[in-house]
Design an enzyme around this catalytic site. Sequence first.
Site, PDB file in Angstrom:
ATOM      1  N   LYS A  47       3.323  58.521  38.620  1.00 26.11           N
ATOM      2  CA  LYS A  47       2.761  57.243  38.718  1.00 26.11           C
ATOM      3  C   LYS A  47       1.567  57.252  38.042  1.00 26.11           C
ATOM      4  O   LYS A  47       0.745  58.074  38.066  1.00 26.11           O
ATOM      5  CB  LYS A  47       2.466  56.974  40.246  1.00 26.11           C
ATOM      6  CG  LYS A  47       2.209  55.783  40.508  1.00 26.11           C
ATOM      7  CD  LYS A  47       3.365  55.058  40.850  1.00 26.11           C
ATOM      8  CE  LYS A  47       3.128  53.252  41.119  1.00 26.11           C
ATOM      9  NZ  LYS A  47       4.184  52.699  41.696  1.00 26.11           N
ATOM     10  N   GLY A  64      12.452  38.404  50.414  1.00 23.60           N
ATOM     11  CA  GLY A  64      12.064  37.914  48.922  1.00 23.60           C
ATOM     12  C   GLY A  64      13.095  38.403  47.846  1.00 23.60           C
ATOM     13  O   GLY A  64      14.339  38.213  48.279  1.00 23.60           O
ATOM     14  N   GLY A  81      12.044  40.130  55.919  1.00 24.37           N
ATOM     15  CA  GLY A  81      11.604  39.724  54.475  1.00 24.37           C
ATOM     16  C   GLY A  81      12.922  39.262  53.640  1.00 24.37           C
ATOM     17  O   GLY A  81      13.772  39.932  53.641  1.00 24.37           O
ATOM     18  N   VAL A 134      14.559  40.959  47.002  1.00 29.94           N
ATOM     19  CA  VAL A 134      15.675  41.839  47.260  1.00 29.94           C
ATOM     20  C   VAL A 134      16.382  41.207  48.600  1.00 29.94           C
ATOM     21  O   VAL A 134      17.317  41.247  48.890  1.00 29.94           O
ATOM     22  CB  VAL A 134      15.335  43.295  47.454  1.00 29.94           C
ATOM     23  CG1 VAL A 134      16.544  44.272  47.751  1.00 29.94           C
ATOM     24  CG2 VAL A 134      14.502  43.909  46.452  1.00 29.94           C
ATOM     25  N   GLY A 135      15.369  41.057  49.675  1.00 34.10           N
ATOM     26  CA  GLY A 135      15.867  40.670  50.814  1.00 34.10           C
ATOM     27  C   GLY A 135      16.877  39.448  50.772  1.00 34.10           C
ATOM     28  O   GLY A 135      17.887  39.501  51.570  1.00 34.10           O
TER      29      GLY A 135
HETATM   30  P1  NAI Z   1       8.870  40.445  47.630  1.00 35.10           P
HETATM   31  O1  NAI Z   1       7.337  40.352  47.745  1.00 35.10           O
HETATM   32  O2  NAI Z   1       9.672  39.573  46.611  1.00 35.10           O
HETATM   33  O3  NAI Z   1       9.570  40.232  49.189  1.00 35.10           O
HETATM   34  C1  NAI Z   1       9.057  40.466  50.260  1.00 35.10           C
HETATM   35  C2  NAI Z   1       9.162  39.424  51.343  1.00 35.10           C
HETATM   36  O4  NAI Z   1       8.775  39.881  52.511  1.00 35.10           O
HETATM   37  C3  NAI Z   1       8.319  38.357  51.055  1.00 35.10           C
HETATM   38  O5  NAI Z   1       9.118  36.980  51.178  1.00 35.10           O
HETATM   39  C4  NAI Z   1       7.216  38.224  51.980  1.00 35.10           C
HETATM   40  O6  NAI Z   1       6.749  37.036  52.486  1.00 35.10           O
HETATM   41  C5  NAI Z   1       7.967  39.140  53.303  1.00 35.10           C
HETATM   42  N1  NAI Z   1       7.012  39.738  54.156  1.00 35.10           N
HETATM   43  C6  NAI Z   1       5.788  40.414  54.086  1.00 35.10           C
HETATM   44  N2  NAI Z   1       5.580  40.977  55.013  1.00 35.10           N
HETATM   45  C7  NAI Z   1       6.442  40.557  56.187  1.00 35.10           C
HETATM   46  C8  NAI Z   1       6.337  40.878  57.612  1.00 35.10           C
HETATM   47  N3  NAI Z   1       5.454  41.614  58.116  1.00 35.10           N
HETATM   48  N4  NAI Z   1       7.522  40.332  58.316  1.00 35.10           N
HETATM   49  C9  NAI Z   1       8.484  39.672  57.452  1.00 35.10           C
HETATM   50  N5  NAI Z   1       8.498  39.424  56.292  1.00 35.10           N
HETATM   51  C10 NAI Z   1       7.418  39.814  55.471  1.00 35.10           C
HETATM   52  O7  NAI Z   1       9.161  42.021  47.312  1.00 35.10           O
HETATM   53  P2  NAI Z   1      10.596  42.603  46.930  1.00 35.10           P
HETATM   54  O8  NAI Z   1      10.805  42.668  45.576  1.00 35.10           O
HETATM   55  O9  NAI Z   1      11.888  41.684  47.461  1.00 35.10           O
HETATM   56  O10 NAI Z   1      10.502  43.932  47.607  1.00 35.10           O
HETATM   57  C11 NAI Z   1      10.744  44.146  48.943  1.00 35.10           C
HETATM   58  C12 NAI Z   1      10.695  45.793  49.223  1.00 35.10           C
HETATM   59  O11 NAI Z   1      11.742  46.408  48.539  1.00 35.10           O
HETATM   60  C13 NAI Z   1       9.076  46.223  49.015  1.00 35.10           C
HETATM   61  O12 NAI Z   1       9.191  47.378  49.772  1.00 35.10           O
HETATM   62  C14 NAI Z   1       9.463  46.962  47.730  1.00 35.10           C
HETATM   63  O13 NAI Z   1       8.766  48.190  47.401  1.00 35.10           O
HETATM   64  C15 NAI Z   1      11.148  47.299  47.641  1.00 35.10           C
HETATM   65  N6  NAI Z   1      11.904  47.354  46.520  1.00 35.10           N
HETATM   66  C16 NAI Z   1      11.774  46.405  45.768  1.00 35.10           C
HETATM   67  C17 NAI Z   1      12.619  46.705  44.524  1.00 35.10           C
HETATM   68  C18 NAI Z   1      12.806  45.415  43.553  1.00 35.10           C
HETATM   69  O14 NAI Z   1      13.514  45.760  42.684  1.00 35.10           O
HETATM   70  N7  NAI Z   1      12.015  44.424  43.838  1.00 35.10           N
HETATM   71  C19 NAI Z   1      13.100  48.077  44.167  1.00 35.10           C
HETATM   72  C20 NAI Z   1      13.050  48.782  45.280  1.00 35.10           C
HETATM   73  C21 NAI Z   1      12.403  48.717  46.234  1.00 35.10           C
END
Ligand code: NAI
Length: 440
Positions: free
Chosen positions: A166, A264, A262, A266-267
């Site tokens: 990293k 976002g 979540g 991925v979710g």
């Molecule tokens: P993102 O920032 O697009 O989505 C995260 C979502 O979680 C947001 O909508 C946010 O408002 C919500 N959130 C934050 N805290 C919260 C809580 N306490 N309760 C409910 N919702 C909450 O991030 P992304 O990219 O979707 O990543 C999500 C997870 O997946 C992270 O842990 C990231 O490290 C992991 N990840 C993401 C990858 C990617 O390609 N985007 C690849 C591998 C892992």
Amino acid sequence: MDLRSAVAESDLTTLRVHYDWRNDRFGLALSREWDGDTDFARYARVFAVDQVPCRQPRALGGEQARELIDQRGAAAALSQLESLMRAGRHEMIVLNVHRDLGICTCNNVHSSVLGLNNGHHAIRAGGIRRHAPTEPEHEVLVDGLNLGRAMSFKNAGARIPFGGCKMTVRCEPFALDDEARLGFVAYGIDSGCFFTGPDMGFSPELADALRARFTQNIVGGPGGAMGPTGTPTARGTFLAIQEAALVAWGGGLEGRTAAVQGLGAVGLPLAKLLAEAGMKIVAADTDEARLHAAKLGIGAIRVVAPEAILQHECDLLAPCAIGGVLDAAAIDQLRCRMVYGSANNQLAAVSQDDEIELAARLDGRGILYQPDWTHNTAGVMAGWEEYLHQGDARLERIEPHLVRVCEEGTRDLLAEHRRTGKTPTALAYAQVERVIYPEA
Ligand code: NAI
């Protein structure tokens, strides 16, 4: 005094610490590899990675380097770093300090084993994260070393031929046309024999600016050929969930309930895939706009408060927000049959042993779980595809690999879990450790 200041105040530029974990031995080197007025805007145009202009190069090794660090009052900082490297079995860190530009880059190399002789310039892969210069050096090192180690496991889990590293960059945010700073960061990437992609604090647009001008060893920018990685990541996790359902309740997803934390990048696509497979979706997000978008995109979706989602009664709990959401107390309150989501480091563990212990607690409660890095790997696969094929990278090309790792890999892992009674987490770590620490 911290190590960065010890380097800069000695009129030097670079500190390398090597750790030979097989023999528990450290090697140290301090050097001066460029001058204060070396123009890094000319990097990769006028001079190459191994031709950085330096009128007065200098190098100190072993005891001499240690003495200088001692004289500067940074012996305690070095000793803390060595303890961290020993605990994590990290191979090397390289600190490049540019006093005049106000940037310190650090390559936190955990393992190179998987990348050795892979036929590419980069033998390690992992993200690049920016920290504010005011953050204490020790905290930045802990973050970088932990993430570097996690990358070794993630790359091994994704079965891609790169070790784990990293890169952290301590600096104020800088502009997309700040050529000197871009050039210096590119030099840090290239000289680390590593390819990377933007992580927290490092804007994706900077990745594109670096690629356009200085180095092809960074991928994942908005202008890249692969696009956002959220959707393929969701697909990998979905493939694992389908396999896990066969073990957790012996059937498909139709009619079952998923609680998604979540919505976002991925979710949301994961919730869509689960809904299409016939699951009832219960979801929480701290951001109202995301909930609104999900309601539009998925239709029937029940929203609960963020603090209620983990304990919601369901078949599948899918943490897709932040890491560290499941400590022992949270695990004791879960009311689900399995936990599979995209978030990195879902268990609130500070070490691998901790993680294995928390996984055993889940298992004791009859909840199926396997480490996130075994299935949320499409992001690193996409990075690998873009690194290999650059502008010709294509998402379809990683699909067979995604199936092999996330679907077949989960099937094999869970079959072994059933055969041996060991948790999937203990088994996954044991498998990968054999690869990362040969001859241990
Ligand atoms: P993102 O920032 O697009 O989505 C995260 C979502 O979680 C947001 O909508 C946010 O408002 C919500 N959130 C934050 N805290 C919260 C809580 N306490 N309760 C409910 N919702 C909450 O991030 P992304 O990219 O979707 O990543 C999500 C997870 O997946 C992270 O842990 C990231 O490290 C992991 N990840 C993401 C990858 C990617 O390609 N985007 C690849 C591998 C892992």
